[in-house]
Design an enzyme around this catalytic site. Sequence first.
Site, short mmCIF file in Angstrom:
data_model
loop_
_atom_site.label_atom_id
_atom_site.label_comp_id
_atom_site.label_asym_id
_atom_site.label_seq_id
_atom_site.Cartn_x
_atom_site.Cartn_y
_atom_site.Cartn_z
N LYS A 38 0.70 -1.27 0.09
CA LYS A 38 -0.06 0.08 -0.21
C LYS A 38 0.90 1.17 -0.11
O LYS A 38 1.97 1.09 0.34
CB LYS A 38 -0.98 0.06 1.44
CG LYS A 38 -0.27 -0.06 2.62
CD LYS A 38 -1.26 -0.40 3.86
CE LYS A 38 -0.57 -0.26 5.01
NZ LYS A 38 -1.13 -0.71 6.25
N TYR A 263 15.83 30.77 7.24
CA TYR A 263 14.66 31.48 7.56
C TYR A 263 14.66 32.10 8.91
O TYR A 263 14.97 31.38 9.86
CB TYR A 263 13.44 30.60 7.45
CG TYR A 263 12.84 30.59 5.90
CD1 TYR A 263 12.52 31.97 5.22
CD2 TYR A 263 12.74 29.51 5.17
CE1 TYR A 263 12.27 31.85 3.69
CE2 TYR A 263 12.51 29.38 3.71
CZ TYR A 263 12.30 30.44 3.31
OH TYR A 263 11.76 30.41 1.78
C1 LIG Z 1 -0.82 -1.85 6.84
C2 LIG Z 1 -1.29 -3.09 7.20
C3 LIG Z 1 -0.73 -4.02 7.27
C4 LIG Z 1 0.66 -4.21 7.28
O1 LIG Z 1 1.20 -3.85 8.53
P1 LIG Z 1 3.05 -3.65 8.69
O2 LIG Z 1 3.03 -3.29 10.30
O3 LIG Z 1 3.34 -2.64 7.95
O4 LIG Z 1 3.55 -5.19 8.38
C5 LIG Z 1 -1.50 -5.36 7.63
N1 LIG Z 1 -2.84 -5.42 7.74
C6 LIG Z 1 -3.48 -4.31 7.59
C7 LIG Z 1 -5.07 -4.31 7.79
C8 LIG Z 1 -2.77 -3.14 7.41
O5 LIG Z 1 -3.56 -2.03 7.27
#
Ligand SMILES: *Cc1c(COP(=O)(O)O)cnc(C)c1O
Length: 381
Positions: A38, A263
């Site tokens: 993702k 800045y």
């Molecule tokens: C992001 C997510 C994961 C992965 O989690 P990590 O800690 O990055 O391995 C797994 N399941 C769900 C539902 C998530 O939102």
Amino acid sequence: MTSALTSAQLRIDLSAVAHNVTVLRQRSGADGLYAVVKADGFGHGAQALARTAVAHGATGLGVTSLYEAAPLLDAGVPVLSWLNPVGAAFDDPATARVQVAVPSIEHLDAVAAGAVRTGVRRTVHLFLDTGMSRDGCPIEEWAALCLRARRAERAGQVRVAGVMGHLGCAGDAHDPHHWRAVRRFDRAVGTARTAYLTPTVRHLSSTAAALHAPATSMDAVRVGAGLVGIDPSGRGGGLRQAATLTAPVIQVRRVRAGQAVGYGHDHVAARAGWLGLLPVGYADGVPRAATGRASVLVRGVRRPLVGWVSMDQVVVDLGDAPVTVGETAVVFGPGTYGEPTLADWAGWSGTIEHEVVTRVSARVPRRYVDEPRTVLSGAAA
Ligand SMILES: *Cc1c(COP(=O)(O)O)cnc(C)c1O
């Protein structure tokens, strides 16, 4: 190096990703592994991460929306998507093969109606809230969801392939919240079976649990952070950070003691010396909140950033080092050569590694390298 860098660059070491997949498979002991790509693969590029993970044994891919899933459908493994609104395009034939997590009866009905429209039975995973009160089906509605799912299954609209949950306290196998969630999940699987569902993939663990609570791994784990070398529990976990952010020194200047930098003139040079300019700033993902604490690696030495992090640029205090225009500064990397890591930047800016790396913006070109580990570590091949 053949040509000098002309801009900031995010280098992704795919051999680190391959290593991490192998470690996560071994440590979790699960047969299945969803590579969670993702947010464009946590900023590393979803396609490259997915290809590498599948080549090293990932059995599925995980993303939030149908929209994130669509470009991954030819990866050769199932793609699971778990964060869609009820009104998502479940009737779009182009994404009918995306597996969908279902957190409510309303979602189930929308998915089933979409399947009727496309004529393609949708593979779904019933998604239980194991105690985070975030996503997933509240436990009170679980039994009704299972019954409704069974009805849709018998009507040929869906196939319930899995049951999933997510853990809020996964880094510590002894945490009572962890075990309460696991027990709740086990009972929910029992409820699904009582409703004559036959899920074959039970999955609950993300990276922290896959590494540190393998008793929870069940049939598959869903790992995202671990792919790119982040252990959310902060214990290292034997993973390798995949991303290195570099930027060229594009200008050097001499300052006198007492001269203001950046800045607000909020930084004043304590003594005479050299400053270097790097074309990378908070619009590229360098956290402005790290101002006053951060350093980068130049010529093998940590050098502090001075003045505020600007949108497009930062200034490095080079002291008396004879750094010249065109040399490369390492903003973060795995730490092999003494450069700051994602964990350092997270500490300096009051956040977690995930946030630092997912914020490296699209303006920064990605470069993929896949060097064997022996070459990377300098050992003879
Ligand atoms: C992001 C997510 C994961 C992965 O989690 P990590 O800690 O990055 O391995 C797994 N399941 C769900 C539902 C998530 O939102």
